[in-house]
Design an enzyme around this catalytic site. Structure first.
Site, PDB file in Angstrom:
ATOM      1  N   LYS A  85      -1.927  -9.253  -4.894  1.00 35.72           N
ATOM      2  CA  LYS A  85      -2.642  -9.383  -3.467  1.00 35.72           C
ATOM      3  C   LYS A  85      -3.264 -10.970  -3.452  1.00 35.72           C
ATOM      4  O   LYS A  85      -3.151 -11.467  -2.242  1.00 35.72           O
ATOM      5  CB  LYS A  85      -3.652  -8.236  -3.187  1.00 35.72           C
ATOM      6  CG  LYS A  85      -3.196  -7.060  -2.792  1.00 35.72           C
ATOM      7  CD  LYS A  85      -4.428  -6.181  -2.617  1.00 35.72           C
ATOM      8  CE  LYS A  85      -3.798  -4.684  -2.341  1.00 35.72           C
ATOM      9  NZ  LYS A  85      -3.062  -3.928  -3.336  1.00 35.72           N
TER      10      LYS A  85
ATOM     11  N   GLU B 225     -12.761  -8.599  -0.041  1.00 45.67           N
ATOM     12  CA  GLU B 225     -12.589  -9.089   1.448  1.00 45.67           C
ATOM     13  C   GLU B 225     -13.681  -8.590   2.446  1.00 45.67           C
ATOM     14  O   GLU B 225     -14.320  -7.644   2.032  1.00 45.67           O
ATOM     15  CB  GLU B 225     -11.336  -8.156   1.937  1.00 45.67           C
ATOM     16  CG  GLU B 225      -9.938  -8.832   1.255  1.00 45.67           C
ATOM     17  CD  GLU B 225      -8.742  -8.040   1.768  1.00 45.67           C
ATOM     18  OE1 GLU B 225      -8.896  -7.128   2.442  1.00 45.67           O
ATOM     19  OE2 GLU B 225      -7.634  -8.344   1.581  1.00 45.67           O
TER      20      GLU B 225
ATOM     21  N   HIS C  89      -8.363   6.047   1.950  1.00 48.40           N
ATOM     22  CA  HIS C  89      -7.487   4.850   1.818  1.00 48.40           C
ATOM     23  C   HIS C  89      -6.037   5.240   1.884  1.00 48.40           C
ATOM     24  O   HIS C  89      -5.331   4.490   1.499  1.00 48.40           O
ATOM     25  CB  HIS C  89      -7.790   3.885   0.817  1.00 48.40           C
ATOM     26  CG  HIS C  89      -9.172   3.341   0.814  1.00 48.40           C
ATOM     27  ND1 HIS C  89      -9.594   2.445   2.011  1.00 48.40           N
ATOM     28  CD2 HIS C  89     -10.220   3.230   0.230  1.00 48.40           C
ATOM     29  CE1 HIS C  89     -10.847   2.057   1.963  1.00 48.40           C
ATOM     30  NE2 HIS C  89     -11.299   2.273   0.646  1.00 48.40           N
TER      31      HIS C  89
ATOM     32  N   ARG D 201       9.275  -2.750  -0.555  1.00 48.71           N
ATOM     33  CA  ARG D 201       9.768  -1.669  -0.705  1.00 48.71           C
ATOM     34  C   ARG D 201      10.108  -0.753   0.672  1.00 48.71           C
ATOM     35  O   ARG D 201       9.388  -1.272   1.648  1.00 48.71           O
ATOM     36  CB  ARG D 201       9.439  -0.438  -1.563  1.00 48.71           C
ATOM     37  CG  ARG D 201       8.000  -0.279  -1.253  1.00 48.71           C
ATOM     38  CD  ARG D 201       7.197   0.756  -2.347  1.00 48.71           C
ATOM     39  NE  ARG D 201       6.019   0.879  -2.265  1.00 48.71           N
ATOM     40  CZ  ARG D 201       5.149   1.416  -1.149  1.00 48.71           C
ATOM     41  NH1 ARG D 201       5.871   2.068  -0.234  1.00 48.71           N
ATOM     42  NH2 ARG D 201       3.765   1.288  -1.254  1.00 48.71           N
TER      43      ARG D 201
END
Length: 629
Positions: free
Chosen positions: A116, A200, A235, A297
């Site tokens: 990430k 973040e 999540h 994917r």
């Protein structure tokens, strides 16, 4: 075109790939572990190869075994599905080195987008907007906390190698940071073998918007519009839809254009998803949507994109992997209608969403919508893998019609004895705010009390069960439909018939000659009469006979392990006074953390486990006695 294909996956996605491959005349090869020896994907493939023991790390995650299966069966190509090895660049390279076709992006693209922090730097360079945060190499708790303090709370801790909602924690205040960081790192290490994280800024009213992209080896890249995946729990996505509600054409053009730009930055080939986070505090706006990550994917939720575009994305994958150009140009793609997907999980919302395992003795998923599943009646839900049973995909000309079709299907589900989240999904879809499109990622957590069905059976369900018992041969040891024999009933006469029945440790005397029962289905099975109503299953029996339990903690306060796993933490001691809902033990199973809580106010009478211990399914962990708590 590829002539033979090995699917390096299991369950629903393996069956999904086999379905398209069969239509294209491609021979299919399945792989299976001990637990999946008789699985549906094994039965549907042309050939199947055993690759190891039940745990994924000994079978589906062992690339050498999958390559050996390909050599043994003469497979020409490997499709990884999603999960397992689908985003493993080293495995993709090994497939290519073996002279096989890899149905997916290049190893270089996977590596570029797999971490990430590196992906966000790459997107910054490509001019794709990204969220504020910390991507540094210094992983010391002190540095991570200092960066979080500087960004300002709330912040989101995310595993660098994460995916599938694992390895993510929201931190609301500095005092929570150390505990949340430790938990996040622990889960990241267990799930991905890498405990590095990034920080973040947490968006207060976030919506999860993602764009389906597709590239070919001739340099063409298109998008197939956006999906909204904002309905999440811990999540993990629960209900997904396409197109995103409230998305105007200006914003759609901006976000889909950014997604294409992101794919082009890594010379992307195959199916991929660019995930964005949107600040929905003022609706969807082009300047309030930021890149989060790319999934290199096919996604679990790809069917909603297929439904609104009329395209088969697995066919696209196979054609692109065969060296063909994309089937359509961007200007040929159109949005038609609305589609919604609900993930039906083997879990019990009434008991902290604990996974539910076992044999599907009764399994009817209904009609009227697209159903992608990897199981049939008689199959088993294993504790070794993700507990998703099926994906229910409703499509219609309008969003409201799609919601109605989805709810109707969820209401009519019949699954037993495995517990499902069907009623929970139906309540979420029928919520007025969801119907109006007023959603964000906090939608479910903020409404969890009203979305989770109450414990116990409603009065009307008791009435239906009593009617079914009187109208059947129940209790004679024969299994069959309760309506086969209508003993004691006369048409147009209101009989005074009462029956004593039991459910969940409670016994009632029910007048079965009263008001007509609610809409539902009842069937006799073994010592139980099962009632299926509004997506839930209820088991009733005669007083004094076993069965009829509601699942989860026993009525005597015994908490048992729902599956094999490891004790992560013990948050109580023997003799402690506890209150209903208080966390007592946390388990790690199915790569997730599951908390077992006190079923009522009381005292911890027994504590049978300690931190770090391995436990088996059905093992007593804690027993709580009622008392003057």
């Amino acid at each position: 075109m590829i002539r033979s294909l090995l699917i390096a996956n299991r369950g629903e996605i393996a069956c999904r790939v086999i379905r398209t491959a069969r239509r294209l005349g491609i021979r299919t090869v399945a792989v299976f572990s001990d637990a999946d020896r008789h699985a549906l994907h094994v039965r549907e493939a042309d050939t199947a190869v055993h690759i190891g023991a039940s745990p994924a790390r000994e079978s589906y995650l062992v690339g050498e075994k999958i390559l050996a299966a390909a050599r043994e069966t003469g497979a020409e190509a490997i499709h990884p599905g999603y999960g397992f090895l689908s985003e493993n660049a080293d495995f993709a390279q090994a497939v290519l080195d073996a002279g096989l076709i890899w149905v997916g992006p290049t190893p270089a693209s996977i590596r570029a987008m797999g971490l990430k922090d590196a992906a966000k730097r790459l997107m910054d360079e490509a001019g794709v907007p990204t969220t504020p945060g910390y991507l540094g190499d210094d992983q010391s708790p002190a540095r991570l906390k200092a960066e979080s303090d500087a960004i300002g709370y709330p912040v989101l801790i995310k595993a660098v190698a994460g995916g599938g909602g694992k390895g993510m924690r929201r931190v609301n205040a500095a005092a929570e940071f150390d505990d949340m960081l430790a938990s996040c790192k622990r889960e990241a290490a267990a799930s991905f073998g890498d405990d590095r994280v990034l920080i973040e800024k947490y968006i207060e009213r976030p919506r999860h918007i993602e764009v389906q992209v597709f590239g070919d080896s001739h340099g063409n890249v298109v998008h197939l519009f956006e999906r909204d995946c904002s309905l999440q729990r811990r999540h993990q996505k629960v209900i997904e839809e396409a197109p995103a509600p409230g998305m105007d054409e200006v914003t759609r053009t901006a976000v889909c254009g950014a997604a294409v730009k992101a794919a082009q930055a890594v010379d992307y080939v195959g199916a991929g998803t660019i995930e964005f986070i949107a600040d929905a505090s003022e609706g969807l706006r082009p300047d309030r949507i930021w890149f989060m990550e790319m999934n290199t994917r096919l996604q679990v939720e790809h069917p909603v994109t297929e439904e609104i575009t009329g395209q088969d994305l697995v066919e696209w994958q196979l054609r692109v992997a065969s060296g063909e150009r994309l089937p359509l140009r961007q200007e040929d793609l159109r949005i038609r209608g609305h589609a919604m997907e609900a993930r039906l999980y083997a879990e019990d919302p009434a008991h902290e969403f604990l996974p539910s395992t076992g044999r599907l003795d009764h399994f009817v998923l209904g009609r009227g919508v697209r159903i992608d599943t990897g199981v049939e009646e008689g199959d088993r839900i294993s504790p070794y893998y993700d507990p998703m049973i099926a994906k229910l995909i409703a499509s219609a000309p309008s969003r409201d019609e799609a919601i109605d079709r989805l709810i109707d299907t969820l209401d009519q589900l019949e699954v037993w004895p495995v517990r499902t989240n069907a009623a929970f999904l139906a309540r979420a879809a029928d919520d007025p705010d969801f119907r109006s499109g007023d959603v964000d990622t906090a939608f479910i957590p903020s409404r969890i009390d009203r979305l989770v069905p109450e414990l116990g059976a409603p009065e009307s369900v008791w009435n239906l069960a009593a009617t079914a018992m009187l109208a059947s041969d129940f209790g004679r040891g024969e299994e069959g439909e309760p309506w086969d024999s209508l003993q004691g009933f006369r048409l147009n006469v209101a009989p005074d018939l009462k029956v004593a029945i039991a459910h969940g440790g409670e016994t009632r005397l029910i007048d079965a000659g009263g008001d007509p029962p609610i809409e539902g289905i009842a069937t006799a099975r073994g010592e139980n009469v099962l009632v299926f109503s509004a997506g839930q299953a209820f088991a009733f029996t005669l007083p004094g006979v076993g069965g009829g339990a509601a699942g989860g903690a026993a009525s005597d306060g015994s908490l048992v392990s729902p599956m094999p796993g490891r004790v992560l933490s013990v948050d109580t001691r023997q003799g402690d006074t506890v209150v209903k809902g208080q966390k007592l033990v946390t388990l790690e199973a199915m790569k997730m953390e599951h908390s077992l809580v006190a079923p009522f106010d009381g005292i911890v009478a027994e504590l049978q486990v300690g931190e770090g211990e391995q436990v088996t399914e059905g093992m007593l962990l804690v027993r709580v006695d009622k008392g003057d708590a």
